[in-house]
Design an enzyme around this catalytic site. Structure first.
Site, mmCIF file in Angstrom:
data_model
loop_
_atom_site.group_PDB
_atom_site.id
_atom_site.type_symbol
_atom_site.label_atom_id
_atom_site.label_comp_id
_atom_site.label_asym_id
_atom_site.label_seq_id
_atom_site.Cartn_x
_atom_site.Cartn_y
_atom_site.Cartn_z
ATOM 1 N N PHE A 1 1.122 5.234 0.743
ATOM 2 C CA PHE A 1 0.520 6.268 1.579
ATOM 3 C C PHE A 1 1.108 7.626 1.212
ATOM 4 O O PHE A 1 2.244 7.722 0.743
ATOM 5 C CB PHE A 1 0.804 6.002 3.061
ATOM 6 C CG PHE A 1 0.121 4.790 3.623
ATOM 7 C CD1 PHE A 1 -1.071 4.901 4.335
ATOM 8 C CD2 PHE A 1 0.681 3.528 3.468
ATOM 9 C CE1 PHE A 1 -1.695 3.790 4.862
ATOM 10 C CE2 PHE A 1 0.059 2.411 3.986
ATOM 11 C CZ PHE A 1 -1.128 2.538 4.692
ATOM 12 N N THR B 1 0.846 -1.192 0.000
ATOM 13 C CA THR B 1 0.000 0.000 0.000
ATOM 14 C C THR B 1 0.876 1.235 0.000
ATOM 15 O O THR B 1 1.860 1.323 0.735
ATOM 16 C CB THR B 1 -0.929 0.034 1.232
ATOM 17 O OG1 THR B 1 -1.784 -1.114 1.207
ATOM 18 C CG2 THR B 1 -1.798 1.287 1.229
#
Length: 277
Positions: free
Chosen positions: A174, A172
């Site tokens: 960010f 992921t």
């Protein structure tokens, strides 16, 4: 000086892990929603916001591209978190004792092979780290959780199995956001500029707008479109390019882009994370 970072989720969430890795020693502020994260920074309860924007398995995080331009915040850094899934339970509990494991709906399918192997039923929970916290609160010995190692550490749970995710690449990305931009920073691995724009209502406007990046040798790593204002004709574009607006090739490309757009807003200029490679 370490700062306070707001994130969405409970302590031990992957967003919390992103805060720990990106800014070691910083205080953290868990929030219920992405909107709450942004509000915490805008009202001064936190200095920075940690927001997920995309995942290698599931793509774009829903609504985040709509929220970023409206947030009033600016991107000052990016962080990549490898989503390692661990199975955890109370100390002394074995895998064979578990009847069900809880995790966020998105996380459960990522460990489907492991759960099927042990015949464990998955149960959706609002937050994976919250599922771990619930086990610690209730003392249930027949329930496990799928979450990060950080969630196990925070809640005093025992890790029964690590790295049980089906996809080894699951990561992921960010964005770390601040009330004020910082265009003075220069990264050791280059820079990223993120911006949103709307093209003018002229033929082949997008094609012409993108031409300046090609002719100036500027690498565009992301270009996504999404509707704004509930209209099928009002399309906004979100883009990442390599480089700094003060770099001559980038400056020329952005100048050409501005000619073909009705709106152009730079959301952030920040160091390029080497984990992009």
């Amino acid at each position: 000086m370490p700062k306070r970072i707001a994130f969405q989720g409970e302590l031990g969430a992957y967003s919390h892990q992103a805060c720990v890795e990106a800014r070691p020693g910083a205080d953290v502020l868990p929030c219920d929603t992405f909107e709450d994260v942004i509000a915490a920074v805008r009202n001064g309860n936190a200095d920075l916001a940690m927001l997920p924007v995309e995942n290698t398995t599931y793509g774009r995080v829903a609504d985040i591209h709509r929220l970023l331009p409206e947030s009033g915040l600016r991107i000052v850094d990016e962080a990549f978190v490898r989503v390692h899934i661990s199975l955890m339970a109370l100390p002394g509990v074995a895998i064979e004792d578990l009847e069900v494991v809880r995790a966020h709906l998105v996380l459960l399918p990522q460990a489907a092979t492991f759960l099927k192997q042990y015949g464990i039923r998955g149960e959706a929970w609002p937050d994976s780290a919250g599922a771990a916290a619930e086990i610690a609160r209730t003392g249930s010995r027949s329930v496990g959780a799928l979450a990060s190692d950080l969630a196990a550490e925070i809640n005093g749970l025992h890790i029964l199995a690590r790295h049980i995710e089906d996809h080894a690449h699951n990561t992921t990305r960010f964005l770390l956001m601040s009330p004020e931009p910082d265009t003075t920073v220069r990264g050791d691995h280059g820079m990223i500029t993120t911006f949103v724009f709307q093209v003018r209502n002229i033929p082949a406007a997008l094609y012409k707008a993108m031409g300046g990046f090609a002719t100036n040798g500027v690498n565009m790593t992301k270009l996504e479109s999404y509707m704004v204002g509930g209209s099928f004709t009002a399309t906004q574009f979100y883009a990442d390019i390599e480089g700094h607006p003060e770099d001559p090739p980038v400056a020329r490309a952005l100048e050409e882009l501005a000619y073909f757009t009705s709106m152009l807003e730079i959301l952030g200029v920040y160091p390029r994370d080497p984990r992009r490679d």
